[in-house]
Motif scaffolding. Structure first.
Motif, short mmCIF file in Angstrom:
data_model
loop_
_atom_site.label_atom_id
_atom_site.label_comp_id
_atom_site.label_asym_id
_atom_site.label_seq_id
_atom_site.Cartn_x
_atom_site.Cartn_y
_atom_site.Cartn_z
N ASN A 188 -27.50 25.32 -0.13
CA ASN A 188 -27.93 25.66 -1.49
C ASN A 188 -26.73 25.93 -2.38
N ARG A 189 -25.79 26.68 -1.85
CA ARG A 189 -24.59 27.02 -2.61
C ARG A 189 -23.78 25.77 -2.90
N LEU A 190 -23.68 24.89 -1.92
CA LEU A 190 -22.92 23.66 -2.08
C LEU A 190 -23.54 22.78 -3.17
N LYS A 191 -24.83 22.61 -3.10
CA LYS A 191 -25.51 21.78 -4.10
C LYS A 191 -25.37 22.37 -5.49
N SER A 192 -25.53 23.67 -5.61
CA SER A 192 -25.42 24.34 -6.91
C SER A 192 -24.02 24.16 -7.49
N ASN A 193 -23.00 24.23 -6.64
CA ASN A 193 -21.63 24.04 -7.11
C ASN A 193 -21.38 22.63 -7.60
N ILE A 194 -21.88 21.64 -6.90
CA ILE A 194 -21.69 20.25 -7.32
C ILE A 194 -22.38 20.00 -8.65
N GLU A 195 -23.58 20.56 -8.81
CA GLU A 195 -24.28 20.41 -10.08
C GLU A 195 -23.52 21.11 -11.21
N GLY A 196 -23.07 22.33 -10.95
CA GLY A 196 -22.42 23.12 -11.99
C GLY A 196 -21.01 22.66 -12.33
N ARG A 197 -20.29 22.09 -11.37
CA ARG A 197 -18.90 21.72 -11.59
C ARG A 197 -18.71 20.25 -11.97
N ILE A 198 -19.67 19.40 -11.58
CA ILE A 198 -19.50 17.96 -11.82
C ILE A 198 -20.62 17.38 -12.69
N ILE A 199 -21.84 17.49 -12.22
CA ILE A 199 -22.95 16.80 -12.90
C ILE A 199 -23.20 17.37 -14.29
N ASN A 200 -23.35 18.67 -14.40
CA ASN A 200 -23.68 19.25 -15.71
C ASN A 200 -22.56 19.09 -16.73
N PRO A 201 -21.30 19.35 -16.38
CA PRO A 201 -20.25 19.10 -17.37
C PRO A 201 -20.22 17.64 -17.83
N TYR A 202 -20.45 16.72 -16.92
CA TYR A 202 -20.44 15.31 -17.31
C TYR A 202 -21.59 15.02 -18.27
N MET A 203 -22.75 15.55 -18.00
CA MET A 203 -23.91 15.29 -18.84
C MET A 203 -23.78 15.97 -20.20
N ASN A 204 -23.15 17.12 -20.25
CA ASN A 204 -23.12 17.93 -21.47
C ASN A 204 -21.92 17.67 -22.37
N ARG A 205 -20.92 16.93 -21.85
CA ARG A 205 -19.70 16.72 -22.62
C ARG A 205 -19.43 15.24 -22.81
N ASN A 206 -18.91 14.92 -23.99
CA ASN A 206 -18.42 13.57 -24.27
C ASN A 206 -16.94 13.59 -24.63
N ASP A 207 -16.32 14.75 -24.53
CA ASP A 207 -14.95 14.91 -25.02
C ASP A 207 -13.90 14.88 -23.92
N MET A 208 -14.30 14.65 -22.67
CA MET A 208 -13.31 14.47 -21.63
C MET A 208 -12.71 13.09 -21.85
N TRP A 209 -11.41 13.04 -22.14
CA TRP A 209 -10.80 11.84 -22.70
C TRP A 209 -11.05 10.59 -21.87
N TRP A 210 -11.11 10.75 -20.55
CA TRP A 210 -11.27 9.58 -19.68
C TRP A 210 -12.65 8.95 -19.81
N GLN A 211 -13.63 9.70 -20.31
CA GLN A 211 -14.95 9.10 -20.54
C GLN A 211 -14.89 7.99 -21.59
N ALA A 212 -13.91 8.10 -22.50
CA ALA A 212 -13.66 7.10 -23.54
C ALA A 212 -14.81 6.98 -24.53
N PHE A 213 -15.58 8.04 -24.70
CA PHE A 213 -16.65 8.03 -25.70
C PHE A 213 -16.13 8.40 -27.09
N GLU A 214 -15.03 9.14 -27.14
CA GLU A 214 -14.47 9.57 -28.42
C GLU A 214 -13.00 9.14 -28.48
N LEU A 215 -12.79 7.85 -28.53
CA LEU A 215 -11.43 7.30 -28.48
C LEU A 215 -10.66 7.58 -29.76
#
Length: 638
Positions: A202-229
């Motif tokens: 449970n802890r492992l899954k929650s960490n993956i969601e909170g550290r990877i999936i949710n930031p990716y879904m909620n942000r477009n400003d991580m430069w490597w995503q290339a959404f805001e060039l």
């Protein structure tokens, strides 16, 4: 129906511009060929697409690990008493204080490698002997403040500092790798960990969601995503590398089907930016050292996406994808794994043969498959370990297929990349490479017009590459580092001025005559205005195991002597009108009336450089005796 884009017939394209006016055709191969509905309708349940056995299927794991079983178990046994290392606050602060990345990266990397060895041993053996240590590793990583590296944290945090901010998680290369890695641990061992205590998974899954999936879904400003060039922004290996890791987490961890579809499609939109940026000739401007994390990670991304959608979402028949793959075979020189190494790439390291084979199989490239077998035959250790568990699993799954391939090297006499402006010419025991391009390429050096030359599979004229990464490497002080500067490449200093960083500093009138084996370009625009250079035509004529280098120039009101620099692997011997190279095996001749000649020894006190070149490389400099507005220089190498 999926469409194969033909560049000669495509009439309407969204033309976008990257740094320096470099236009690219925004083909958007993923989202133009596949809709979100296509993804939703074709997405398979996890246990239907994962190509590896379930943990409990002992017979299948025994078969899959048979070639390496003793090696896997022995490595795991050494880690049964591994002491998990703490990454301290001061380790993060070191990057801010003195520019050191290694002090933070080393303990974290060693922990990741230990967890890898333990997982591979447990999958191979299946008796639970390594499970407690795997749980310790999982617990350790979920206790960390961040999975990101100290060098990467500031770019994504509001503080712009190196200490991780509370409740701020971002996806960099390391965080993404750990998210992907831990997702596979959750997939394979959830049931076994639940027998110990369900809180672990449970802890492992929650960490993956909170550290990877949710930031990716909620942000477009991580430069490597290339959404805001931004106008000066590049799209490099971070894009497919990070998106592959996010996609893996989405596929293995996310239970909300609507969110999963949205996330997968968002990665497709992002990866399209990378495919758009790479020129259609497929050359990797970052060099062979980065191919595995650029084209190679794009392959991983496309492979797992195709698997998960029952082969519905598949781009492996697109020419640009095949071109990107075959770049690694064409860039191989020979000898002690020498490769073409423009930009930050190392001159040694021909690539991962098992990855090259898988990529070649996907794009139907016999050239890549045979090259992979050639490399594998030279390896003493056939299986390497890394924190990239996906590649480890793929290596095990497909190792026997590579073993059955025949070994061969490319035989084409030359390879011309007209958009990236790279040229390779090869004969037996002879390899010449030159470049045009511009001075804001990914991992850029100021090196427009430079070349390398290997004779008898040994380096003669070289590009040094890059030293150990530090804070300075990717900062405004980057071009204070000697390896980045034009005056340590095989190009001229014009009227006292070196080339300058910036996409506007580039080659023009780039020409290659295959029949005559001649390559020429005007490099004047690679120099800033104070050089006062109207034109500087650098030309190369290859053939007969030799090379003629010519410079024809026009300068307005020159006031400094031109200097032609060459960087050499071995110390030269100066004679009147002739320079003996590589212990007299080869020579360079020049007009003694035109130049005074000097040699500088460049000591290699950086481990990353000395491992390739030894303790010293040498800069050979020809300083013009006369200051002229127009003229021509010629150097003959035999």
């Amino acid at each position: 129906m999926k469409r194969l884009i033909n560049l000669t017939l495509l009439l309407i394209l969204n033309i976008s511009t990257f740094a320096g006016g470099n236009t690219f055709e925004a083909l958007d191969l993923l989202i133009n060929n596949f809709s979100k509905t296509d993804v939703k309708n074709s997405l398979l349940a996890t246990d239907k697409w994962v190509p590896y056995p379930k943990y409990a299927d002992r017979a299948a794991w025994k078969e899959m690990t048979a070639d390496f079983y003793p090696q896997l178990i022995a490595k795991g046994e050494k880690l049964l008493d591994y002491q998990w290392q703490v990454v301290k606050a001061t380790d993060y602060l070191a990057y801010e204080r003195n520019g050191s990345r290694v002090i933070m990266e080393k303990p974290m990397g060693e922990n990741a490698m230990a967890l890898n060895g333990l997982l591979m041993a447990e999958l191979a053996e299946g008796k639970g002997r390594f499970l407690d240590q795997i749980i310790n590793g999982v617990w350790y990583f979920t206790e960390m403040s961040t999975w990101s590296l100290s060098a990467h944290v500031p770019a994504f945090q509001s503080s712009k500092r190196t200490l991780p901010q509370a409740d701020t998680h971002v996806v960099d290369l390391m965080a993404g790798d750990m998210g992907s890695f831990l997702s596979w641990i959750h997939y394979f061992l959830k049931a076994e960990m639940d027998k110990v205590n369900p809180e672990i998974s449970n802890r492992l899954k929650s960490n993956i969601e909170g550290r990877i999936i949710n930031p990716y879904m909620n942000r477009n400003d991580m430069w490597w995503q290339a959404f805001e060039l931004s106008p000066q922004q590049l799209v490099n290996n971070w894009n497919p590398w990070c998106n592959f890791n996010v996609l893996t987490c989405m596929l293995l961890i996310e239970d909300d089907e609507d969110k999963k579809i949205e996330g997968i499609y968002k990665t497709m939109r992002s990866v399209d930016k990378f495919i758009n940026y790479v020129k259609q000739d497929g050359a990797c401007e970052e060099g062979p050292s980065y191919w595995g994390h650029a084209a190679g990670k794009l392959y991983d991304y496309l492979a797992i996406l195709a698997e998960a959608t029952g082969n519905k979402v598949n781009l492996f028949d697109q020419p640009v994808i095949k071109n990107m793959g075959e770049y690694i075979t064409q860039s191989y020189i020979g000898g002690d794994s020498w490769v073409v190494n423009f930009a930050d790439a190392s001159a040694k390291g021909a690539g991962d043969p098992l990855l090259i084979y898988r990529y070649g199989t996907a794009v139907k490239s016999k050239e890549m498959q045979q090259f992979a077998k050639y490399l594998l035959d030279r390896e003493t250790n056939k299986l390497s370990f890394s924190r990239d568990i996906y590649r480890n699993l793929e290596d095990l799954r497909l190792f026997q297929a590579v073993e059955q391939e025949s070994a061969a090297l490319p035989t084409n006499p030359y390879k011309w990349y007209p958009e990236t402006e790279f040229l390779y010419i090869r004969e037996k025991g002879y390899f010449f490479a030159a470049k045009g391009g511009f001075n804001n390429e990914s991992h850029n050096h100021n090196d427009v017009g430079s070349f390398i030359l290997y004779l008898e599979e040994q380096p003669v004229f070289i590009d040094a590459g890059v030293g150990t990464y530090s804070k300075k490497t990717f900062s405004k002080e980057r071009y204070d580092i000697w390896t980045m500067q034009s005056n340590y490449h095989n190009i001229p200093q014009i009227n006292g001025i070196d080339q300058q960083f910036g996409a506007q500093f580039k080659a023009k009138d780039v020409k290659f005559n295959a029949k005559k084996q001649e390559f020429s370009l005007d490099i004047a625009q690679a120099y800033p205005a104070p050089a006062n250079v109207n034109s500087w035509i650098r030309s190369y004529k290859a053939g007969n195991n030799g090379l003629i280098v010519s410079d024809e120039f026009s300068i307005q009101n020159p006031n400094h002597a031109n200097i032609i620099h060459f960087l050499l692997a071995k110390e030269p011997s100066l004679q009147n009108g002739k320079i003996l190279l590589n212990n007299g095996t080869h020579s360079l001749t020049y007009d003694t009336k035109q130049f005074d000649v000097s040699v500088d020894a460049v000591e290699q006190d950086d481990n990353r450089l000395s491992k390739v070149w030894g303790t010293t490389v040498y800069r050979l400099s020809f300083k013009a005796k006369d200051i002229k507005a127009k003229g021509k220089y010629t150097f003959s190498i035999k």
